[in-house]
Scaffold this active site. Structure first.
Site, short mmCIF file in Angstrom:
data_model
loop_
_atom_site.label_atom_id
_atom_site.label_comp_id
_atom_site.label_asym_id
_atom_site.label_seq_id
_atom_site.Cartn_x
_atom_site.Cartn_y
_atom_site.Cartn_z
N LYS A 35 -3.28 4.95 -2.29
CA LYS A 35 -4.27 5.71 -1.54
C LYS A 35 -4.67 6.92 -2.37
O LYS A 35 -3.83 7.58 -2.99
CB LYS A 35 -3.68 6.18 -0.21
CG LYS A 35 -3.32 5.05 0.76
CD LYS A 35 -4.54 4.40 1.36
CE LYS A 35 -4.17 3.39 2.43
NZ LYS A 35 -5.35 2.80 3.09
N GLU A 46 -11.36 0.69 -3.53
CA GLU A 46 -11.70 0.26 -2.19
C GLU A 46 -12.37 1.37 -1.40
O GLU A 46 -11.88 2.51 -1.38
CB GLU A 46 -10.40 -0.17 -1.48
CG GLU A 46 -10.58 -0.73 -0.10
CD GLU A 46 -9.24 -1.12 0.52
OE1 GLU A 46 -9.22 -1.39 1.73
OE2 GLU A 46 -8.22 -1.14 -0.20
N ASP A 53 -14.34 -2.20 2.63
CA ASP A 53 -13.41 -2.39 3.74
C ASP A 53 -14.12 -1.99 5.03
O ASP A 53 -14.68 -2.82 5.73
CB ASP A 53 -12.16 -1.54 3.48
CG ASP A 53 -11.17 -1.52 4.64
OD1 ASP A 53 -11.42 -2.19 5.66
OD2 ASP A 53 -10.14 -0.84 4.55
N SER A 86 0.84 -1.19 0.00
CA SER A 86 0.00 0.00 0.00
C SER A 86 0.88 1.24 0.00
O SER A 86 1.79 1.36 0.83
CB SER A 86 -0.91 -0.01 1.23
OG SER A 86 -1.74 1.12 1.27
N ASP A 92 -7.41 2.92 -3.08
CA ASP A 92 -8.13 2.88 -1.81
C ASP A 92 -8.49 4.30 -1.41
O ASP A 92 -7.63 5.15 -1.20
CB ASP A 92 -7.23 2.25 -0.74
CG ASP A 92 -7.92 2.14 0.62
OD1 ASP A 92 -9.13 2.43 0.70
OD2 ASP A 92 -7.24 1.75 1.59
N GLY A 124 -4.26 -4.74 5.60
CA GLY A 124 -3.29 -4.53 6.67
C GLY A 124 -3.59 -3.30 7.49
O GLY A 124 -4.25 -2.37 7.02
N LYS A 181 -10.16 -7.51 7.14
CA LYS A 181 -9.19 -7.13 8.17
C LYS A 181 -9.65 -7.77 9.48
O LYS A 181 -10.67 -7.37 10.04
CB LYS A 181 -9.11 -5.61 8.31
CG LYS A 181 -8.45 -4.92 7.12
CD LYS A 181 -8.41 -3.42 7.32
CE LYS A 181 -7.71 -2.74 6.14
NZ LYS A 181 -7.82 -1.26 6.23
N LYS A 211 -1.12 -0.81 -4.42
CA LYS A 211 -2.35 -0.11 -4.03
C LYS A 211 -2.01 1.34 -3.76
O LYS A 211 -1.11 1.63 -2.97
CB LYS A 211 -2.98 -0.75 -2.79
CG LYS A 211 -4.26 -0.04 -2.36
CD LYS A 211 -4.97 -0.78 -1.23
CE LYS A 211 -4.41 -0.45 0.12
NZ LYS A 211 -5.20 -1.04 1.22
#
Length: 380
Positions: A173, A223, A248, A145, A198, A300, A272, A171
């Site tokens: 953000k 996400e 998520d 990430s 995400d 994570g 998660k 991934k």
């Protein structure tokens, strides 16, 4: 399943670990990890769990100070009660959720306690967590990430470095003002790599037309674009964009996962374990998704080697068909509290030792400890 357990003591230990670099999301920027570890002591073994709550209630309403307080004031006394001890002796870790069910929420605290109890049982029996959960893979693919950066050039350098290390999925953000152009730049520089984004709830349904601008980049998923309680909004958004939606923060249990899938709010679920109350509930979510033909992957929460090893075990289950945030220890920490977890050829080996596998290194653990308390829960 496990054969039951008789707890003698529970240790709550706060530690502070600096991150190797600031990690920025739409929730804010983290420069260190203030973590709460749980150690369960039985007559046969010790078990470890990690509470994944952050220092502040930004990602979740749960934060580390409240989790320690609720453990001391309510959860541990319930486990130490006559009824709690009887349930644990009879059924072991699977009884934890039932014993703690009268207390609303606090899933991260419950998950840490359940994990530590499960770890102690499995270590006493010489069984691995992966085997206990139903894992089938010897290695799992490692994704990473990447936080929000100040400049695209910096982002490209960071992504290039992770690809050189062997990570098989990136991934990014994203948030309003940092979305389409960073994704475009990564696609143009690195081509057809597995790529996803995400949003951490940073958008609303009014942003649907803007989010549709991500569709041409052939992303694995977007996400949690909307607020965690906006299940209908996600279902509406799914009709307006072609990028698959992954939930998520919205997924708190197998029940909410089933509801999201039924509503058409997601095609993919990020599991998660701390967020959903533990690894046993995580397996149930995995099973619900598999029954509906939906993919899952393991997210994570900046875990130390304790939580990271447990996540690797979970990700070895057959329904985890997408690479998770299973990064090496040095992604976040110059020195982890366990032996470092490493990736090789883009994959991480699933621990096969008893319980979670790794345990804290005492010297390192003592150096990073900020407070520790041992709670005697034994009975004469």
């Amino acid at each position: 399943m496990t054969q039951g357990v008789d707890i003698e003591a529970i240790e709550l230990r706060r530690i502070a670990l600096p991150l190797v670099a600031p990690f920025r999301t739409s929730f804010g920027t983290q420069t260190d990890r203030d973590a709460l570890l749980v150690k369960v002591v039985t007559g046969d073994a010790e078990g470890w769990g990690e509470c994944v709550a952050d220092a502040d209630p930004l990602y979740s309403s749960e934060y580390i100070a409240t989790q320690e307080e609720v453990m001391r004031g309510f959860l541990i006394p319930a486990l130490a009660s006559d009824a709690g001890r009887h349930a644990l002796r009879q059924h072991g870790a699977p009884a934890v959720a039932r014993v703690l069910s009268p207390f609303k929420g606090h899933r991260m605290a419950k998950a840490a306690l359940e994990t530590a109890i499960l770890d102690a049982e499995l270590r006493a029996e010489g069984r691995s967590l992966a085997r206990e959960l139903g894992g089938v893979a010897a290695t799992v693919p490692s994704g990473v990430s990447v936080g929000i950066m100040d400049e695209i050039a910096q982002l490209l350098d960071v992504v290039g470095g992770y690809l050189a290390e062997g990570y098989v999925r990136i991934k990014l953000k994203i948030e309003p003002g940092w979305d389409v152009e960073p994704v475009r730049a990564v696609r143009e520089r690195f081509g057809d790599i597995p790529l996803q984004v995400d949003a951490n709830t940073a958008y609303t349904l009014r942003d649907a037309r803007h989010l549709a601008r991500l569709d041409p980049f052939d992303l694995l998923l977007i996400e949690q674009p909307l607020e965690e309680d906006d299940m209908l909004g996600h279902a509406d958004l799914a009709k307006l964009i072609s990028t698959p939606i992954c939930l998520d923060e919205s997924i708190l249990s197998a029940q909410t996962a089933a509801a999201a899938i039924r509503l058409g709010a997601c095609e993919i679920v990020n599991i998660k374990p701390g967020r959903v109350g533990g690894y046993l509930e995580a397996v149930r979510i995995h099973d619900v998704a598999a029954a509906h033909g939906k993919a899952v992957w393991c997210g994570g929460m900046l875990e130390t080697g304790i939580g990271r090893a447990a996540n690797v075990a979970l990700a070895s289950l057959p329904g985890f068909t997408l690479p998770g945030d299973i990064s090496a220890s040095h992604r976040f920490y110059a020195r982890d509290i366990t032996e470092p977890l490493r990736i090789q050829d883009g994959h991480m080996r699933v621990p096969t030792g008893p319980g979670l596998g790794p345990t804290p290194i005492p010297e390192i653990l003592d150096e990073v400890t900020t407070s520790v308390g041992l709670i005697d829960v034994s009975r004469p």
